[in-house]
Design a protein around this motif. Structure first.
Motif, PDB file in Angstrom:
ATOM      1  N   TYR A  32      13.758 -15.231  18.463  1.00 14.86           N
ATOM      2  CA  TYR A  32      12.657 -14.466  17.909  1.00 14.86           C
ATOM      3  C   TYR A  32      12.974 -14.001  16.502  1.00 14.86           C
ATOM      4  CZ  TYR A  32      15.452 -10.427  19.431  1.00 14.86           C
ATOM      5  OH  TYR A  32      16.462  -9.533  19.625  1.00 14.86           O
ATOM      6  N   VAL A  33      11.953 -13.581  15.823  1.00 14.29           N
ATOM      7  CA  VAL A  33      12.045 -13.147  14.430  1.00 14.29           C
ATOM      8  C   VAL A  33      12.161 -11.629  14.344  1.00 14.29           C
ATOM      9  CG1 VAL A  33      10.622 -12.875  12.353  1.00 14.29           C
ATOM     10  CG2 VAL A  33      10.872 -15.122  13.406  1.00 14.29           C
ATOM     11  N   MET A  34      13.005 -11.174  13.430  1.00 16.47           N
ATOM     12  CA  MET A  34      13.097  -9.755  13.089  1.00 16.47           C
ATOM     13  C   MET A  34      12.636  -9.584  11.652  1.00 16.47           C
ATOM     14  SD  MET A  34      14.277  -8.185  15.749  1.00 16.47           S
ATOM     15  CE  MET A  34      14.879  -6.619  15.118  1.00 16.47           C
ATOM     16  N   GLY A  35      11.865  -8.534  11.422  1.00 18.20           N
ATOM     17  CA  GLY A  35      11.335  -8.313  10.087  1.00 18.20           C
ATOM     18  C   GLY A  35      11.446  -6.866   9.652  1.00 18.20           C
ATOM     19  N   TRP A  36      11.317  -6.686   8.352  1.00 15.03           N
ATOM     20  CA  TRP A  36      11.240  -5.349   7.765  1.00 15.03           C
ATOM     21  C   TRP A  36       9.925  -5.234   6.996  1.00 15.03           C
ATOM     22  CZ3 TRP A  36      14.502  -1.391   8.714  1.00 15.03           C
ATOM     23  CH2 TRP A  36      15.762  -1.684   9.227  1.00 15.03           C
ATOM     24  N   PHE A  37       9.256  -4.109   7.192  1.00 13.13           N
ATOM     25  CA  PHE A  37       8.043  -3.772   6.458  1.00 13.13           C
ATOM     26  C   PHE A  37       8.265  -2.401   5.832  1.00 13.13           C
ATOM     27  CE2 PHE A  37       4.757  -6.861   7.838  1.00 13.13           C
ATOM     28  CZ  PHE A  37       5.489  -7.560   8.770  1.00 13.13           C
ATOM     29  N   ARG A  38       7.402  -2.035   4.894  1.00 21.03           N
ATOM     30  CA  ARG A  38       7.468  -0.702   4.329  1.00 21.03           C
ATOM     31  C   ARG A  38       6.063  -0.187   4.053  1.00 21.03           C
ATOM     32  NH1 ARG A  38      10.185  -2.151  -1.580  1.00 21.03           N
ATOM     33  NH2 ARG A  38       8.350  -3.152  -2.507  1.00 21.03           N
ATOM     34  N   GLN A  39       5.963   1.130   4.030  1.00 19.99           N
ATOM     35  CA  GLN A  39       4.665   1.756   3.797  1.00 19.99           C
ATOM     36  C   GLN A  39       4.847   3.020   2.975  1.00 19.99           C
ATOM     37  OE1 GLN A  39       2.469   2.635   7.404  1.00 19.99           O
ATOM     38  NE2 GLN A  39       0.537   2.625   6.294  1.00 19.99           N
ATOM     39  N   SER A  40       4.103   3.066   1.859  1.00 20.53           N
ATOM     40  CA  SER A  40       4.070   4.243   1.010  1.00 20.53           C
ATOM     41  C   SER A  40       2.819   5.032   1.336  1.00 20.53           C
ATOM     42  CB  SER A  40       4.069   3.828  -0.461  1.00 20.53           C
ATOM     43  OG  SER A  40       5.177   3.017  -0.754  1.00 20.53           O
ATOM     44  N   PRO A  41       2.805   6.340   1.012  1.00 24.34           N
ATOM     45  CA  PRO A  41       1.620   7.153   1.301  1.00 24.34           C
ATOM     46  C   PRO A  41       0.363   6.565   0.672  1.00 24.34           C
ATOM     47  CG  PRO A  41       3.460   8.555   0.711  1.00 24.34           C
ATOM     48  CD  PRO A  41       3.913   7.143   0.462  1.00 24.34           C
ATOM     49  N   GLU A  43      -0.911   3.731   1.157  1.00 30.53           N
ATOM     50  CA  GLU A  43      -0.851   2.273   0.994  1.00 30.53           C
ATOM     51  C   GLU A  43      -0.795   1.585   2.353  1.00 30.53           C
ATOM     52  OE1 GLU A  43      -1.046   2.616  -3.050  1.00 30.53           O
ATOM     53  OE2 GLU A  43      -1.002   0.732  -1.929  1.00 30.53           O
ATOM     54  N   GLU A  44      -1.127   0.294   2.342  1.00 30.48           N
ATOM     55  CA  GLU A  44      -1.000  -0.515   3.542  1.00 30.48           C
ATOM     56  C   GLU A  44       0.485  -0.818   3.812  1.00 30.48           C
ATOM     57  OE1 GLU A  44      -4.827  -0.614   4.685  1.00 30.48           O
ATOM     58  OE2 GLU A  44      -3.330  -1.878   5.666  1.00 30.48           O
ATOM     59  N   ARG A  45       0.777  -1.022   5.075  1.00 33.82           N
ATOM     60  CA  ARG A  45       2.136  -1.453   5.419  1.00 33.82           C
ATOM     61  C   ARG A  45       2.321  -2.889   4.925  1.00 33.82           C
ATOM     62  NH1 ARG A  45       4.389   0.101  11.293  1.00 33.82           N
ATOM     63  NH2 ARG A  45       3.505   2.049  10.471  1.00 33.82           N
ATOM     64  N   GLU A  46       3.398  -3.125   4.175  1.00 29.57           N
ATOM     65  CA  GLU A  46       3.587  -4.435   3.563  1.00 29.57           C
ATOM     66  C   GLU A  46       4.879  -5.092   4.014  1.00 29.57           C
ATOM     67  OE1 GLU A  46       3.857  -4.184  -0.690  1.00 29.57           O
ATOM     68  OE2 GLU A  46       5.668  -2.953  -0.658  1.00 29.57           O
ATOM     69  N   PHE A  47       4.851  -6.393   4.021  1.00 33.76           N
ATOM     70  CA  PHE A  47       6.003  -7.200   4.403  1.00 33.76           C
ATOM     71  C   PHE A  47       7.098  -7.093   3.357  1.00 33.76           C
ATOM     72  CE2 PHE A  47       8.274 -10.686   6.256  1.00 33.76           C
ATOM     73  CZ  PHE A  47       8.771 -11.419   5.195  1.00 33.76           C
ATOM     74  N   VAL A  48       8.348  -7.004   3.818  1.00 33.56           N
ATOM     75  CA  VAL A  48       9.491  -6.962   2.917  1.00 33.56           C
ATOM     76  C   VAL A  48      10.371  -8.205   3.109  1.00 33.56           C
ATOM     77  CG1 VAL A  48      11.598  -5.732   2.289  1.00 33.56           C
ATOM     78  CG2 VAL A  48       9.517  -4.446   2.848  1.00 33.56           C
ATOM     79  N   ALA A  49      10.805  -8.437   4.341  1.00 30.95           N
ATOM     80  CA  ALA A  49      11.709  -9.562   4.603  1.00 30.95           C
ATOM     81  C   ALA A  49      11.721  -9.855   6.099  1.00 30.95           C
ATOM     82  CB  ALA A  49      13.125  -9.259   4.132  1.00 30.95           C
ATOM     83  N   ALA A  50      12.127 -11.080   6.458  1.00 33.99           N
ATOM     84  CA  ALA A  50      12.237 -11.447   7.858  1.00 33.99           C
ATOM     85  C   ALA A  50      13.310 -12.512   8.029  1.00 33.99           C
ATOM     86  CB  ALA A  50      10.905 -11.937   8.415  1.00 33.99           C
ATOM     87  N   ILE A  51      13.830 -12.598   9.258  1.00 30.78           N
ATOM     88  CA  ILE A  51      14.884 -13.560   9.566  1.00 30.78           C
ATOM     89  C   ILE A  51      14.699 -14.043  10.996  1.00 30.78           C
ATOM     90  CG2 ILE A  51      16.489 -11.727  10.308  1.00 30.78           C
ATOM     91  CD1 ILE A  51      18.762 -13.445   9.096  1.00 30.78           C
ATOM     92  N   HIS A  59      12.958 -15.024   4.729  1.00 33.77           N
ATOM     93  CA  HIS A  59      11.826 -15.042   3.799  1.00 33.77           C
ATOM     94  C   HIS A  59      11.690 -13.645   3.222  1.00 33.77           C
ATOM     95  CE1 HIS A  59       8.131 -16.357   1.979  1.00 33.77           C
ATOM     96  NE2 HIS A  59       7.487 -15.336   2.506  1.00 33.77           N
ATOM     97  N   TYR A  60      11.386 -13.556   1.917  1.00 38.94           N
ATOM     98  CA  TYR A  60      11.300 -12.280   1.238  1.00 38.94           C
ATOM     99  C   TYR A  60       9.976 -12.139   0.494  1.00 38.94           C
ATOM    100  CZ  TYR A  60      16.357 -12.150   1.941  1.00 38.94           C
ATOM    101  OH  TYR A  60      17.624 -12.151   2.492  1.00 38.94           O
ATOM    102  N   ALA A  61       9.529 -10.897   0.372  1.00 39.91           N
ATOM    103  CA  ALA A  61       8.431 -10.611  -0.533  1.00 39.91           C
ATOM    104  C   ALA A  61       8.917 -10.820  -1.962  1.00 39.91           C
ATOM    105  CB  ALA A  61       7.949  -9.180  -0.338  1.00 39.91           C
ATOM    106  N   ASP A  62       8.029 -11.247  -2.834  1.00 38.44           N
ATOM    107  CA  ASP A  62       8.418 -11.495  -4.228  1.00 38.44           C
ATOM    108  C   ASP A  62       8.975 -10.241  -4.885  1.00 38.44           C
ATOM    109  OD1 ASP A  62       5.691 -13.823  -4.986  1.00 38.44           O
ATOM    110  OD2 ASP A  62       7.652 -14.142  -4.048  1.00 38.44           O
ATOM    111  N   SER A  63       8.472  -9.087  -4.486  1.00 36.49           N
ATOM    112  CA  SER A  63       8.873  -7.834  -5.126  1.00 36.49           C
ATOM    113  C   SER A  63      10.328  -7.451  -4.854  1.00 36.49           C
ATOM    114  CB  SER A  63       7.950  -6.698  -4.675  1.00 36.49           C
ATOM    115  OG  SER A  63       8.002  -6.554  -3.263  1.00 36.49           O
ATOM    116  N   VAL A  64      10.935  -8.036  -3.819  1.00 32.25           N
ATOM    117  CA  VAL A  64      12.315  -7.674  -3.479  1.00 32.25           C
ATOM    118  C   VAL A  64      13.267  -8.861  -3.592  1.00 32.25           C
ATOM    119  CG1 VAL A  64      11.431  -5.907  -1.905  1.00 32.25           C
ATOM    120  CG2 VAL A  64      12.159  -8.126  -0.988  1.00 32.25           C
ATOM    121  N   LYS A  65      12.742 -10.029  -3.847  1.00 38.34           N
ATOM    122  CA  LYS A  65      13.581 -11.234  -3.913  1.00 38.34           C
ATOM    123  C   LYS A  65      14.656 -11.067  -4.973  1.00 38.34           C
ATOM    124  CE  LYS A  65      11.095 -14.719  -2.962  1.00 38.34           C
ATOM    125  NZ  LYS A  65      10.124 -15.837  -3.024  1.00 38.34           N
ATOM    126  N   GLY A  66      15.880 -11.381  -4.611  1.00 35.78           N
ATOM    127  CA  GLY A  66      17.002 -11.254  -5.530  1.00 35.78           C
ATOM    128  C   GLY A  66      17.664  -9.888  -5.512  1.00 35.78           C
TER     129      GLY A  66
END
Length: 124
Positions: A32-41, A43-51, A59-66
């Motif tokens: 199965y896949v594990m992922g991380w999301f984040r949510q600011s006040p 804002e919508e909950r957004e995808f960060v990374a998954a494995i 796979h990473y969101a462009d905003s955190v890649k690198g």
């Protein structure tokens, strides 16, 4: 049922690093896949990374890649998110999530199990 517990959040200055951990317990799936999301006040909950749990695909969101790296320790049923070069815009509640399929998706609706979240605050 799968229980997910995050830890490792906190306050850090811009440019600093944090490592988040998420440990799974209960009925775990062999593949199965594990992922991380984040949510600011406000804002919508957004995808960060998954494995994927077995194949090690990531796979990473462009905003955190690198800057962020997701990894896992299968023996400990734990997934990590190493966050480097943190920016104030990374400030959010970070959530761990899992889905019992060996395919990464970025939509939060694709994940059925969620942790309680851990606060990450990056000061400028």
């Amino acid at each position: 049922q799968v229980q997910l517990v995050e830890s490792g959040g906190g306050l850090v200055q811009a440019g600093g690093s944090l490592r988040l951990s998420c440990t799974a317990s209960g009925r775990t799936f062999g593949d199965y896949v594990m992922g991380w999301f984040r949510q600011s006040p406000g804002e919508e909950r957004e995808f960060v990374a998954a494995i994927t749990w077995s194949g090690g695909w990531t796979h990473y969101a462009d905003s955190v890649k690198g800057r962020f790296t997701i990894s896992r320790d299968n023996g400990k049923n734990t997934v990590y998110l190493q966050m480097n070069s943190l920016k104030p815009e990374d400030t959010a509640v970070y959530y761990c999530a899992s889905r019992p399929f060996n395919l990464i998706v970025t939509s939060k609706s694709g994940y059925g199990y969620w942790g309680q979240g851990t606060q990450v605050t990056v000061s400028s």
